[in-house]
Design a protein around this motif. Structure first.
Motif, PDB file in Angstrom:
ATOM      1  N   SER A   1       0.845  -1.180   0.000  1.00 49.34           N
ATOM      2  CA  SER A   1       0.000   0.000   0.000  1.00 49.34           C
ATOM      3  C   SER A   1       0.888   1.240   0.000  1.00 49.34           C
ATOM      4  O   SER A   1       1.793   1.384   0.823  1.00 49.34           O
ATOM      5  N   LEU A   2       0.632   2.126  -0.963  1.00 45.87           N
ATOM      6  CA  LEU A   2       1.439   3.339  -1.077  1.00 45.87           C
ATOM      7  C   LEU A   2       0.587   4.541  -0.657  1.00 45.87           C
ATOM      8  O   LEU A   2      -0.583   4.646  -1.040  1.00 45.87           O
ATOM      9  N   THR A   3       1.145   5.353   0.115  1.00 43.56           N
ATOM     10  CA  THR A   3       0.406   6.540   0.564  1.00 43.56           C
ATOM     11  C   THR A   3       1.128   7.776   0.017  1.00 43.56           C
ATOM     12  O   THR A   3       2.284   8.031   0.360  1.00 43.56           O
ATOM     13  N   VAL A   4       0.453   8.450  -0.897  1.00 39.26           N
ATOM     14  CA  VAL A   4       1.069   9.644  -1.488  1.00 39.26           C
ATOM     15  C   VAL A   4       0.709  10.840  -0.592  1.00 39.26           C
ATOM     16  O   VAL A   4      -0.458  11.119  -0.357  1.00 39.26           O
ATOM     17  N   SER A   5       1.719  11.482  -0.118  1.00 41.51           N
ATOM     18  CA  SER A   5       1.451  12.617   0.771  1.00 41.51           C
ATOM     19  C   SER A   5       1.568  13.963   0.044  1.00 41.51           C
ATOM     20  O   SER A   5       0.973  14.944   0.439  1.00 41.51           O
ATOM     21  N   ASP A   6       2.297  13.917  -1.017  1.00 38.17           N
ATOM     22  CA  ASP A   6       2.454  15.200  -1.735  1.00 38.17           C
ATOM     23  C   ASP A   6       2.887  14.882  -3.147  1.00 38.17           C
ATOM     24  O   ASP A   6       3.504  13.840  -3.401  1.00 38.17           O
ATOM     25  N   ALA A   7       2.533  15.822  -4.066  1.00 32.97           N
ATOM     26  CA  ALA A   7       2.977  15.644  -5.435  1.00 32.97           C
ATOM     27  C   ALA A   7       3.052  17.013  -6.086  1.00 32.97           C
ATOM     28  O   ALA A   7       2.212  17.866  -5.844  1.00 32.97           O
ATOM     29  N   TRP A   8       4.093  17.202  -6.830  1.00 34.80           N
ATOM     30  CA  TRP A   8       4.187  18.474  -7.577  1.00 34.80           C
ATOM     31  C   TRP A   8       4.905  18.213  -8.878  1.00 34.80           C
ATOM     32  O   TRP A   8       5.594  17.233  -9.067  1.00 34.80           O
ATOM     33  N   LEU A   9       4.661  19.124  -9.778  1.00 40.37           N
ATOM     34  CA  LEU A   9       5.157  18.943 -11.134  1.00 40.37           C
ATOM     35  C   LEU A   9       6.093  20.091 -11.464  1.00 40.37           C
ATOM     36  O   LEU A   9       5.736  21.259 -11.365  1.00 40.37           O
ATOM     37  N   ASP A  10       7.299  19.709 -11.826  1.00 38.93           N
ATOM     38  CA  ASP A  10       8.225  20.729 -12.320  1.00 38.93           C
ATOM     39  C   ASP A  10       8.107  20.716 -13.833  1.00 38.93           C
ATOM     40  O   ASP A  10       8.535  19.765 -14.491  1.00 38.93           O
ATOM     41  N   LEU A  11       7.510  21.804 -14.360  1.00 45.71           N
ATOM     42  CA  LEU A  11       7.187  21.809 -15.778  1.00 45.71           C
ATOM     43  C   LEU A  11       8.393  22.189 -16.610  1.00 45.71           C
ATOM     44  O   LEU A  11       9.297  22.922 -16.184  1.00 45.71           O
ATOM     45  N   GLN A  12       8.350  21.688 -17.806  1.00 46.12           N
ATOM     46  CA  GLN A  12       9.425  22.011 -18.732  1.00 46.12           C
ATOM     47  C   GLN A  12       9.162  23.403 -19.303  1.00 46.12           C
ATOM     48  O   GLN A  12       8.097  23.989 -19.110  1.00 46.12           O
ATOM     49  N   ASP A  13      10.111  23.833 -20.058  1.00 46.11           N
ATOM     50  CA  ASP A  13       9.936  25.134 -20.678  1.00 46.11           C
ATOM     51  C   ASP A  13       8.811  25.068 -21.699  1.00 46.11           C
ATOM     52  O   ASP A  13       8.633  24.058 -22.391  1.00 46.11           O
ATOM     53  N   GLY A  14       8.083  26.179 -21.787  1.00 43.85           N
ATOM     54  CA  GLY A  14       6.966  26.202 -22.728  1.00 43.85           C
ATOM     55  C   GLY A  14       5.640  25.940 -22.075  1.00 43.85           C
ATOM     56  O   GLY A  14       4.609  26.054 -22.698  1.00 43.85           O
ATOM     57  N   PHE A  15       5.717  25.511 -20.822  1.00 39.22           N
ATOM     58  CA  PHE A  15       4.476  25.269 -20.095  1.00 39.22           C
ATOM     59  C   PHE A  15       4.546  25.988 -18.754  1.00 39.22           C
ATOM     60  O   PHE A  15       5.634  26.183 -18.211  1.00 39.22           O
ATOM     61  N   ALA A  16       3.429  26.282 -18.276  1.00 37.16           N
ATOM     62  CA  ALA A  16       3.400  26.942 -16.976  1.00 37.16           C
ATOM     63  C   ALA A  16       2.150  26.516 -16.224  1.00 37.16           C
ATOM     64  O   ALA A  16       1.180  26.034 -16.816  1.00 37.16           O
ATOM     65  N   HIS A  17       2.340  26.535 -14.937  1.00 38.90           N
ATOM     66  CA  HIS A  17       1.195  26.222 -14.090  1.00 38.90           C
ATOM     67  C   HIS A  17       0.219  27.365 -14.104  1.00 38.90           C
ATOM     68  O   HIS A  17       0.616  28.517 -14.141  1.00 38.90           O
TER      69      HIS A  17
ATOM     70  N   GLU B   1      19.934  25.982 -22.909  1.00 37.15           N
ATOM     71  CA  GLU B   1      19.033  25.028 -23.572  1.00 37.15           C
ATOM     72  C   GLU B   1      17.720  24.992 -22.838  1.00 37.15           C
ATOM     73  O   GLU B   1      17.655  25.148 -21.627  1.00 37.15           O
ATOM     74  N   LEU B   2      16.743  24.776 -23.604  1.00 34.03           N
ATOM     75  CA  LEU B   2      15.418  24.706 -22.974  1.00 34.03           C
ATOM     76  C   LEU B   2      15.294  23.391 -22.227  1.00 34.03           C
ATOM     77  O   LEU B   2      15.803  22.358 -22.669  1.00 34.03           O
ATOM     78  N   ASP B   3      14.646  23.478 -21.095  1.00 31.61           N
ATOM     79  CA  ASP B   3      14.449  22.223 -20.352  1.00 31.61           C
ATOM     80  C   ASP B   3      13.418  21.386 -21.085  1.00 31.61           C
ATOM     81  O   ASP B   3      12.267  21.799 -21.240  1.00 31.61           O
ATOM     82  N   PRO B   4      13.816  20.234 -21.588  1.00 32.05           N
ATOM     83  CA  PRO B   4      12.876  19.483 -22.464  1.00 32.05           C
ATOM     84  C   PRO B   4      11.900  18.620 -21.707  1.00 32.05           C
ATOM     85  O   PRO B   4      10.954  18.118 -22.296  1.00 32.05           O
ATOM     86  N   ILE B   5      12.166  18.336 -20.444  1.00 35.49           N
ATOM     87  CA  ILE B   5      11.250  17.419 -19.759  1.00 35.49           C
ATOM     88  C   ILE B   5      10.667  18.048 -18.497  1.00 35.49           C
ATOM     89  O   ILE B   5      11.302  18.877 -17.856  1.00 35.49           O
ATOM     90  N   SER B   6       9.506  17.603 -18.202  1.00 34.06           N
ATOM     91  CA  SER B   6       8.882  17.973 -16.938  1.00 34.06           C
ATOM     92  C   SER B   6       9.133  16.835 -15.951  1.00 34.06           C
ATOM     93  O   SER B   6       9.288  15.686 -16.362  1.00 34.06           O
ATOM     94  N   VAL B   7       9.174  17.165 -14.693  1.00 35.03           N
ATOM     95  CA  VAL B   7       9.438  16.132 -13.680  1.00 35.03           C
ATOM     96  C   VAL B   7       8.305  16.139 -12.670  1.00 35.03           C
ATOM     97  O   VAL B   7       7.949  17.175 -12.122  1.00 35.03           O
ATOM     98  N   LEU B   8       7.786  14.929 -12.470  1.00 30.25           N
ATOM     99  CA  LEU B   8       6.719  14.782 -11.489  1.00 30.25           C
ATOM    100  C   LEU B   8       7.352  14.308 -10.181  1.00 30.25           C
ATOM    101  O   LEU B   8       8.097  13.327 -10.160  1.00 30.25           O
ATOM    102  N   ASN B   9       7.135  14.960  -9.134  1.00 26.59           N
ATOM    103  CA  ASN B   9       7.688  14.576  -7.830  1.00 26.59           C
ATOM    104  C   ASN B   9       6.552  14.101  -6.945  1.00 26.59           C
ATOM    105  O   ASN B   9       5.540  14.784  -6.827  1.00 26.59           O
ATOM    106  N   ILE B  10       6.778  12.904  -6.384  1.00 25.65           N
ATOM    107  CA  ILE B  10       5.746  12.370  -5.495  1.00 25.65           C
ATOM    108  C   ILE B  10       6.411  11.974  -4.188  1.00 25.65           C
ATOM    109  O   ILE B  10       7.423  11.272  -4.184  1.00 25.65           O
ATOM    110  N   ARG B  11       5.842  12.467  -3.160  1.00 27.08           N
ATOM    111  CA  ARG B  11       6.314  12.019  -1.840  1.00 27.08           C
ATOM    112  C   ARG B  11       5.305  10.988  -1.322  1.00 27.08           C
ATOM    113  O   ARG B  11       4.113  11.226  -1.322  1.00 27.08           O
ATOM    114  N   TYR B  12       5.871   9.906  -0.932  1.00 25.77           N
ATOM    115  CA  TYR B  12       4.968   8.821  -0.537  1.00 25.77           C
ATOM    116  C   TYR B  12       5.586   8.008   0.588  1.00 25.77           C
ATOM    117  O   TYR B  12       6.775   8.091   0.851  1.00 25.77           O
ATOM    118  N   THR B  13       4.775   7.236   1.187  1.00 22.32           N
ATOM    119  CA  THR B  13       5.276   6.220   2.125  1.00 22.32           C
ATOM    120  C   THR B  13       4.728   4.870   1.656  1.00 22.32           C
ATOM    121  O   THR B  13       3.715   4.797   0.971  1.00 22.32           O
TER     122      THR B  13
END
Lengths: 1351, 85
Positions: free
Chosen positions: A1110-1126, A1167-1179
């Motif tokens: 069982s995985l418990t996600v406590s937090d998640a955020w997305l570091d977007l690549q260039d060209g996108f914005a929250h 260089e433009l950052d080509p990838i977005s990174v999804l960060n998940i904190r979980y237990t």
């Protein structure tokens, strides 16, 4: 009586052929005699026997005698009937005449006169003297012969034959022989008839109740004054003799047999005979030894001589018939029965007459039959029987000879062994055997006769036991001591005193077998005393025993003076004792006498008794005084000297040396003959007797050879008691001969005999001999077979089972037959594989010295690894000192086997089983589901022993690339329970799954090795190793709908190489590489959930759990690549916060992010950052028994820190929106009749402009659009331009149709041509619906060129 | 009346496999071995006669003094000797 007896005997001795008389009328005999006699003896004569059956006689001797000869002229007519056999059998009349007148007038009357006597058989031989060239004379001779034939021959019988002197006819001699034979045959027939008639008449009268010899004599007195029995006998014997003369031996033999029976039936004769000088020598093969006239007594013949005479006649005929074996068997039977007859008259006969007669008879019979017998004369079984009878004759003679030896005091020189009484055995029912044999053998004999003979013998001698018992001679009076014999008595006394009982080797003391019939001293005195004073009977049978002190003294001193003193005292004492025991003695004498087996104690005291009485001074020769043993010897010797007339026999008894010589000869003869027959045991036993004599005379070599034969027989047949008698003697001989091997073997055999047969002291002596020799300096080390002494077996229970390659310890039970402890320097057990023949036995050696106790011993030997298979104990080898011994026999002494005493050879039971190679252990990963990548995880290795102990096992762990052991942490081990994961959930999860449960033990890793604890040796255990799989790459999320998960599975595989060393001496190895799967906790996919009109995109991130936890996600955020914005707050967090979000095993969860596209100008050098990174904190909350779980470090920190979150990062690739179509291309439907190869078809595409070109749009502006048809030229032929421009209005919604004429070339499903617009970006073309992937092309139609439609 | 009797079974290989003194006379030390000796010698005669007769019980085939040996021969040639006086 006996008028004709001498005459008969002389005739018998001189007449051995048939007489033919010659009546020489014309004095021709001297001229033709030579020619006649050349024909003698007659070949192949045909005669008739008593039953009128023709018998062919090979050679018939005859003699021509002139009638004028004195031999024929002197006979009286009355003799003729008795001695008819000597009368001429034919009369040959020799005549010659050359003138008819002379013939008629002179010759014919004379011939008539000659032949008028009908009793004679006659014929005429006309001799022609006419020369061949004188025709006149020849003619005349023929005329005379013709006349002669007319006058004397008849139709029935030719009585004339003609002999031409000057040229005899070749047929004449055959004719002559034929005529002679005819005459002989006729004469013989007539005489047989006559004799038969006479015998019948006499016999009939003999069976009349009132018949007796006298009456017979009176009635038949006209027999020229002869007595009837003689008449009868003469007639019978004349007939027999006539047959003999005529070479009809079978008939003659039969006559003699009948004669014997008749004689025996006449009953007891008044006078037995046998009293004359020289009668002690048997004449059973010498009929002429004594004149018949001498043996006539009153009205009959004396039995003694007459029976021997009859037997000799029979024997003579049997020898002529070449049947010496029958002589032997009949002779043996005759001797037995005759010996019985002698026993009946023993009191009348000279002292020991019976014994002497038997000895001489046997010797005569042996000599005669052996000289007449040639090997191969008879069938093999008859031959064997012959040798058996020869053996019997030898032993009978041997026994009687020994008896005489005993009487004269040589008894002590005969070895008293069971062996030399063997001859007493097997005598019973020999008569029956004899008769049975003869019944079976006598093909042409009258069986009835033998039955009759048998019954007759049985009547006369009801039992031959008298012979088998061999009692002492029973004369009326025991011979007295002759005067002047004192010196001889002294010599005998001395001989007795010098006797010393032979001590057996090893100090064995045995009482002799109670085999002698009785005690001579007692017997001799009883015979004497019966005639003297009554109360002195049965004197000195040794019953009053000598006081102990005197016996002691006797044994220690041998001085005659001392003995004298003692004997004086003892005489008085004994005399009183005898008086007191007289009554008792007389009652017991008969018992002792009949049983013939006084106890050894008695015999011992007898000897001492006789010694004490041996006082020279006491002797006075009175009949009243009991004789001493020495005196008995001397008296018997003197008496025997009078009895024995044969110088050779007397010589054999004259000295001990001669006696022994003869004794040996007889024994050897008996043994050799028994060996040649089927009575091997008798032969071997006699060999033992001979050996005893050689032993005594220190001919150890010969003795040992013979003893070996005896021992081999007894040992082979398992007669241990008998073996125990002989084996010590053999051992002694071998010891003296320095035959170490033989001696040791004998000692071992002695030890292995039944314990009860020897005293413990004696058995200890045997052992000490073995040990002494083993530790002495032996010239040649000898191998010794101790199979009978040391036996072995595997221990009870199942065999030792070992796995392939394992050493073991084998326990063997040993039974020692040694009476004392014995030290073995070494011991080896041979193991033999039962399944393979090629492989020899392997020796398993026990290195240290072993002390074997008597009885059972358990020996343990260590066993090196063996090849797979089943093994049995083969043999036992070892060393005692320098002695190499070997034992092959399985023990019979095992307690479980005692019921199986019938079988000596126990079926071999496997003692060791080495299993074929198999898996002894298994290593496997405990968890098949994935573990967390980049975190320290417990990797479970199940160690499962498969019926094998893992005691002391060591596990080597080698991690593969991308995997490392967290060495800071201990390794844990616990018991593995099947199904615990499922069942224990509801029960006590904390207890069973707690890492600190009682079953869990900590282990440490040293140099990549782990020593497994002993408690896990037999149970399945789980080894938990903290491992960390490292993956440097970032997890990649993928757009929804694409499948690329496989790649990540392969990336997550890691391997651990394991090697387990185990086994008794770490001899077993098990290697295995275990694969472990690691993975990220989530698999991330993205999709744009919605595209709002304001340009906001709702990005849905889907989290797929990849672990069984069982995985418990406590937090998640997305570091977007260039060209996108929250949009919104801009912290990269999801639109709505539902944290903590629990993602259970294998389930999915989604998170929405609100983003928008922004234009980000590219900065210089960046260089433009080509990838977005999804960060998940979980237990993670999992069980290591199931799969992924909290990292090890976290666990160690304690439960309160369980919530410390982990971080999972996943790369996402976002693309700007691309949905901006300008053209739509559509494939128009194909004709409905389908496509066919070779048929043109028009492909059509419709191109529609979806929006304005973006340029300045004129109403009728037309734009050129480049199109291109991509086609596979192998499948299609395009008729027209593949590429070209077409004009299309720039207005939105303008449409053109592009048609291309195509020809399908290949039948089947083929890809249709595709229309492309090369100048337009693919993103601006919408192919909805897209063209067909494949179209169906039918095969070509029938060729129309050749087929014209019917219409 | 006291009697001596000995019973013995001999296998077909002529090996004595059972021996019992069944008489009322107490066994003498030397007698057993004498009995064995007598019975062993009788084997020759048994061998001789057993094949010449169809009878299985061979009565009084041998004799030693007043001891009479009889034997029962089984079909498998196991011999059961009885020796008695």
């Amino acid at each position: 009586m006996a008028t004709f007896l001498p005459q008969f005997q002389s005739i018998k001795s001189s007449f051995a052929h048939i007489v033919l008389s010659v009546e020489d009328v014309s004095d021709l005999w001297p001229t033709i005699k030579k020619g006649f006699e050349e024909r003698l003896p007659f070949k192949r004569a045909s005669l008739n026997n008593k039953t009128r059956n023709p018998v062919l006689v090979d050679e018939l001797p005859a003699e021509f005698i002139l009638t004028t000869d004195a031999r024929l002229r002197s006979r009286f007519p009355q003799e003729q009937s008795l001695f008819w056999f000597r009368e001429p059998y034919a009369t040959i009349v020799l005549v010659t005449c050359e003138d008819l007148d002379e013939f008629k007038n002179i010759l014919k009357p004379r011939l008539k006169l000659i032949v008028q006597n009908d009793d004679r058989e006659w014929f005429i031989v006309y001799v022609s003297k006419a020369p061949a060239h004188n025709d006149q004379a020849t003619k005349m001779a023929k005329k005379v012969f013709a006349k002669l034939e007319v006058d004397f021959s008849s139709k029935k019988r030719e009585r004339c034959c003609k002999l031409d002197i000057h040229g005899p006819d070749p047929n004449f001699w055959d004719d002559l022989e034929g005529k002679i034979m005819e005459c002989i045959r006729n004469t013989l027939d007539r005489r047989i008839l006559f004799y038969e008639e006479e015998i019948r008449k006499l016999s009939e009268q003999r069976f009349m109740p009132v018949w007796n010899f006298c009456n017979f004599f009176i009635l038949k007195g006209n027999y020229s004054g002869d007595k009837p029995c003689d008449c009868f006998w003469d007639t019978s014997e004349s007939l027999a003799f006539m047959f003999e003369v005529a070479h009809l031996h079978e008939d003659a033999l039969r006559e003699y047999d009948e004669l014997e029976l008749c004689y025996l039936e006449t009953g007891k004769q008044r006078d037995f005979g046998g009293m004359e000088k020289g009668d002690d020598q048997a004449t059973l093969l010498d009929s002429g030894k004594k004149a018949l006239a001498q043996i006539v007594q009153d009205d009959s013949f004396r039995e003694f001589e007459f029976r021997q005479y009859l037997f000799s006649c029979q024997a003579k005929l049997l020898f002529k018939l070449k049947r010496p074996f029958e002589v032997a068997s009949r002779g043996y039977s005759f001797i037995i029965s005759f010996s019985g007859a002698l026993a009946l008259h023993e009191s009348m006969l000279p002292f020991c007459m019976r014994e002497v007669w038997v000895i001489t008879a046997c010797l005569a019979l042996i000599g005669a039959t052996a000289s007449n017998y040639e090997d191969g004369l008879a069938a093999p079984d008859v031959e064997k029987e012959f040798y058996r009878v020869q053996g019997e004759l030898h032993t009978l003679c041997h026994t009687k000879f020994m008896r005489l030896g005993h009487l004269v005091g040589y008894g002590s020189d005969i070895e008293r062994s069971p062996v030399n009484r063997n001859d007493m055995l097997g005598n019973v029912d020999k008569r029956k055997v004899f008769c049975q044999e003869n019944l079976s053998q006598s093909v042409d004999h009258h069986k009835e006769f033998y039955i009759f003979l048998h019954s007759a013998i049985t009547l006369v001698f009801p039992c031959s036991a008298s012979l088998s018992m061999l009692p002492w001679p029973k004369p009326a009076v025991w011979p007295p001591l002759p005067p002047d014999a004192s010196s001889e008595v002294l010599a005998k006394e001395k001989m007795i005193l010098q006797e010393s009982p032979r001590l057996k080797h090893f100090g064995i003391q045995r009482k002799p077998l109670p085999l002698e019939p009785s005690v001579l001293l007692r017997e001799a005195n009883r015979r004497r005393a019966s005639l003297s004073a009554g109360n002195m009977s049965d004197l000195f049978d040794g019953r009053p025993s000598c006081p102990a002190w005197q016996t002691e003294l006797l044994n220690n001193t041998r001085g005659c003076i001392l003995l004298l003193l003692i004997s004086c005292v003892w005489d008085m004492h004994a005399y009183n004792c005898i008086k007191m025991e007289n009554f008792l003695d007389s009652s017991q004498t008969s018992v002792s006498d009949s049983s013939g087996t006084p106890s050894a104690v008695q015999r011992v005291s007898n000897v001492s008794m006789s010694r004490t009485l041996s006082s020279p001074g006491n002797f006075d020769g009175s009949i009243d005084r009991p004789m001493r043993l020495a005196e008995i010897f001397v008296a018997a010797e003197h008496a025997l000297r009078n009895t024995i007339s044969d110088a050779e026999l007397w010589k054999s008894l004259s000295s001990v040396e001669e006696f022994e010589k003869k004794y040996l000869d007889l024994s050897k003869g008996a043994a050799n003959n028994y060996h040649r027959s089927w009575w091997k045991r008798h032969g071997v036993v006699l060999d033992g007797e001979i050996a005893a004599v050689h032993h005594k005379h220190e001919n150890y070599d010969l003795a040992a050879n013979l003893y070996e034969k005896v021992c081999a027989l007894y040992a082979g047949e398992g007669w241990e008691n008998l073996l125990a008698e002989v084996l010590p003697n053999l051992a002694e001989c071998q010891k003296i001969l320095s035959d170490q091997a033989g001696y040791l073997s004998s000692c071992v055999k002695l030890l292995s005999l039944d314990k009860g047969l020897f005293l413990p002291k004696e058995r200890q002596a045997f052992q000490s001999e073995v040990v002494r020799l083993a530790h002495s300096e032996m010239e040649h080390p000898v191998p010794l077979d101790v199979s009978s002494l040391i036996t072995f077996s595997s221990n009870q229970g199942p065999p030792l089972e070992l796995c392939d390659g394992d050493p073991g310890t084998l326990t063997v039970a040993l039974w020692s037959g040694f009476p004392d402890d014995i030290t073995l320097e070494s011991l080896s057990v041979m193991l033999t594989a039962t399944n393979s023949n090629d492989e020899g036995a392997k020796a398993i050696k026990s290195s240290e010295a072993i002390v074997l106790m008597p009885g059972r011993n358990n020996i343990t030997v260590s066993l090196p690894p063996q090849k797979p298979g089943s093994y049995v104990l083969g043999a036992l080898t070892g060393q005692i000192g320098q002695l190499r011994f070997r034992s092959h026999s399985f023990s019979k002494g095992g307690p479980a086997d005692t019921d199986d005493f019938m079988s000596f050879e126990k079926p071999t039971r496997p003692v060791l089983k080495v299993a074929r190679p198999r898996s002894l252990v298994d290593l496997a990963a405990a968890v098949s589901s994935a573990l967390l990548m980049n975190e320290t995880q417990w990797v479970g290795i199940i160690v499962k022993p498969i019926n094998y102990s893992l005691k002391g096992a060591v596990l080597h762990i080698d991690t593969g690339p991308g995997l490392s052991i967290a060495e800071k942490h201990e390794i844990e081990i616990e018991k593995h329970e099947f199904g615990a994961n499922n069942t224990d959930h509801s029960d006590n999860p904390p207890d069973n799954h707690s890492p600190v449960s009682a079953d869990v033990k900590q282990l440490s890793l040293e140099d990549g090795k782990i020593n497994l604890p002993d408690w896990t040796s037999n149970i399945t255990s789980v080894l938990w190793i903290p491992l960390k799989a490292i993956s440097h790459g970032l997890a990649e999320g993928t757009p929804a709908g694409t499948v690329s998960q496989r790649q990540s599975i392969v990336d997550g595989l890691r391997t651990i190489a394991l090697r387990l060393d185990f086994g008794v001496s770490h001899n077993q190895t098990f290697e295995k590489t275990v694969a472990v799967h690691f993975t990220d906790p989530f698999y991330v996919t993205t999709r744009v959930a919605d595209k709002c009109s304001d340009g906001t995109l709702l990005l849905q991130v889907i989290l797929q759990s990849q672990v069984k936890a069982s995985l418990t996600v406590s937090d998640a955020w997305l570091d977007l690549q260039d060209g996108f914005a929250h949009t919104g707050k801009g912290d990269g967090r999801p639109v709505s916060k539902f944290f903590p979000l629990i993602v259970s095993s294998k389930s999915r969860a989604g998170i929405l992010f609100s983003i928008c596209v922004v234009d980000t100008p590219a900065k210089d050098g960046e260089e433009l950052d080509p990838i977005s990174v999804l960060n998940i904190r979980y237990t993670i909350s999992g069980d290591r028994n199931l799969g992924a779980h909290s990292p090890v470090t976290k666990e160690l920190t304690g439960p309160e820190n369980e919530t410390d979150p982990l971080t999972f990062r996943s790369a996402l690739v976002l693309q700007r929106p691309v949905l901006d179509p300008c053209f739509a291309v559509g494939f128009l439907p194909l004709p409905s009749n389908g496509l066919r190869v070779g048929q043109l078809v028009t492909m059509k595409w419709r191109v529609e402009r979806l929006k304005d070109s973006g340029k300045d749009v004129d109403s009728d502006d037309v734009d050129e659009v480049l199109y291109e048809v991509n086609v596979n030229s192998e499948n299609w032929m395009v008729a027209g331009r593949k590429r070209g421009y077409t004009s299309l209005s720039t207005k939105q919604g303008s449409i053109i149709v592009i048609s291309i004429l195509c020809l399908p070339l290949v039948a089947g499903y083929v890809r249709p041509p595709q229309l492309g617009l090369p100048d337009v970006d693919k993103a601006n073309i919408s192919c909805n619906p897209p063209g067909p992937h494949l179209v169906c092309v039918l095969p070509p139609a029938f060729s129309s060129s050749y087929c014209v439609p019917a219409a | 009346m006291a009697s001596t009797a000995c019973f013995m079974i001999v296998s077909k290989n002529d090996i004595p496999i059972y021996e019992a003194e069944v008489g009322t006379v107490p066994k003498k030390e030397d007698a057993a071995h004498q009995h064995q000796f007598i019975l062993h010698a009788a084997l020759d005669i048994v061998q001789d006669t057993a094949w010449n007769t169809s009878a299985m019980f061979l009565k009084s085939i041998d004799r030693f003094n007043d001891l009479v040996v009889s034997v029962y021969v089984t079909a498998g040639h196991i011999l059961s000797f009885v020796m008695s006086d």
